[in-house]
Design a protein around this motif. Sequence first.
Motif, PDB file in Angstrom:
ATOM      1  N   THR A  42     -44.354 -13.976  20.491  1.00 40.99           N
ATOM      2  CA  THR A  42     -44.507 -14.566  21.725  1.00 40.99           C
ATOM      3  C   THR A  42     -45.027 -16.103  21.360  1.00 40.99           C
ATOM      4  O   THR A  42     -45.781 -16.812  21.987  1.00 40.99           O
ATOM      5  CB  THR A  42     -45.823 -13.903  22.368  1.00 40.99           C
ATOM      6  OG1 THR A  42     -47.057 -13.927  21.492  1.00 40.99           O
ATOM      7  CG2 THR A  42     -45.689 -12.581  22.905  1.00 40.99           C
ATOM      8  N   ILE A  43     -44.535 -16.686  20.158  1.00 40.33           N
ATOM      9  CA  ILE A  43     -44.526 -18.008  19.655  1.00 40.33           C
ATOM     10  C   ILE A  43     -44.247 -18.904  21.069  1.00 40.33           C
ATOM     11  O   ILE A  43     -44.787 -20.097  21.252  1.00 40.33           O
ATOM     12  CB  ILE A  43     -43.895 -18.313  18.473  1.00 40.33           C
ATOM     13  CG1 ILE A  43     -44.494 -19.518  18.016  1.00 40.33           C
ATOM     14  CG2 ILE A  43     -42.399 -18.206  18.661  1.00 40.33           C
ATOM     15  CD1 ILE A  43     -45.908 -19.670  17.627  1.00 40.33           C
ATOM     16  N   ASP A  44     -42.980 -18.474  21.894  1.00 39.89           N
ATOM     17  CA  ASP A  44     -42.547 -19.459  22.771  1.00 39.89           C
ATOM     18  C   ASP A  44     -43.518 -19.465  23.875  1.00 39.89           C
ATOM     19  O   ASP A  44     -43.878 -20.771  24.489  1.00 39.89           O
ATOM     20  CB  ASP A  44     -41.172 -18.997  23.422  1.00 39.89           C
ATOM     21  CG  ASP A  44     -40.386 -19.027  22.243  1.00 39.89           C
ATOM     22  OD1 ASP A  44     -40.181 -19.905  21.444  1.00 39.89           O
ATOM     23  OD2 ASP A  44     -39.080 -18.413  22.529  1.00 39.89           O
ATOM     24  N   ASP A  45     -44.402 -18.647  24.162  1.00 38.16           N
ATOM     25  CA  ASP A  45     -45.400 -18.489  25.362  1.00 38.16           C
ATOM     26  C   ASP A  45     -46.531 -19.380  24.898  1.00 38.16           C
ATOM     27  O   ASP A  45     -46.885 -20.033  25.737  1.00 38.16           O
ATOM     28  CB  ASP A  45     -45.831 -16.993  25.624  1.00 38.16           C
ATOM     29  CG  ASP A  45     -44.575 -16.178  26.318  1.00 38.16           C
ATOM     30  OD1 ASP A  45     -43.627 -16.985  26.851  1.00 38.16           O
ATOM     31  OD2 ASP A  45     -44.954 -14.929  26.145  1.00 38.16           O
ATOM     32  N   VAL A  46     -46.663 -19.357  23.740  1.00 37.25           N
ATOM     33  CA  VAL A  46     -47.946 -20.144  23.106  1.00 37.25           C
ATOM     34  C   VAL A  46     -47.598 -21.485  23.051  1.00 37.25           C
ATOM     35  O   VAL A  46     -48.436 -22.548  23.735  1.00 37.25           O
ATOM     36  CB  VAL A  46     -48.254 -19.847  21.709  1.00 37.25           C
ATOM     37  CG1 VAL A  46     -49.095 -20.769  20.872  1.00 37.25           C
ATOM     38  CG2 VAL A  46     -48.840 -18.255  21.738  1.00 37.25           C
TER      39      VAL A  46
END
Length: 189
Positions: free
Chosen positions: A14-18
């Motif tokens: 979920t790095i894109d959400d972060v």
Amino acid sequence: MILFGIVYSIFNGTIDDVNTAMFEASTQAVQLIIGFIAIFTFWLGMMEIAKRAGLLDQLTRLTRPLLRKIFPDLSPSDPALGFIMSNLTANFFGLGNAATPFGLKAMSALQEQNPNKNSPSRSMVTFLCLNTAALTLFPTTVISLRMSHGALDAMDIVIPAFLATCGSCITALLLDRLFWSFSKRRKKV
């Protein structure tokens, strides 16, 4: 914690959400600061005008009898009373940042008169209680937050906040006097 969250998001996928949340949060932080700057600039300007016009000096003279009752250890011409009143006035208008320099000057002036430099004087403790309880009519920080988050009436907290700070100031002064009388009795024994 931030590093742990980023590492967890990498393994969780979920790095894109972060990244999205970080950019949105930074945008909101800038908008919040701009809102704060507008309100603080206005009220700091009003305080400076009041100071230059002599309003703070007049307010100090008017409230000197009350301040003398709250700070019985200080002489009527004590310069610390002016700094204390300026601090209380800035806090009254919700300008905690503007109150800080006055509070530091008041504490320095009170410390100069303190016979025991290793422990606070009665006036120092009383001032700290009043400064912490801070009687506030216009809580600019809370109003700024409410305005920046789209509150319908950001000012509707003025009366409840004033009443709450009245209660906190009265409680602070009562506890200050109570503990002072206990410590005075203990010293006699």
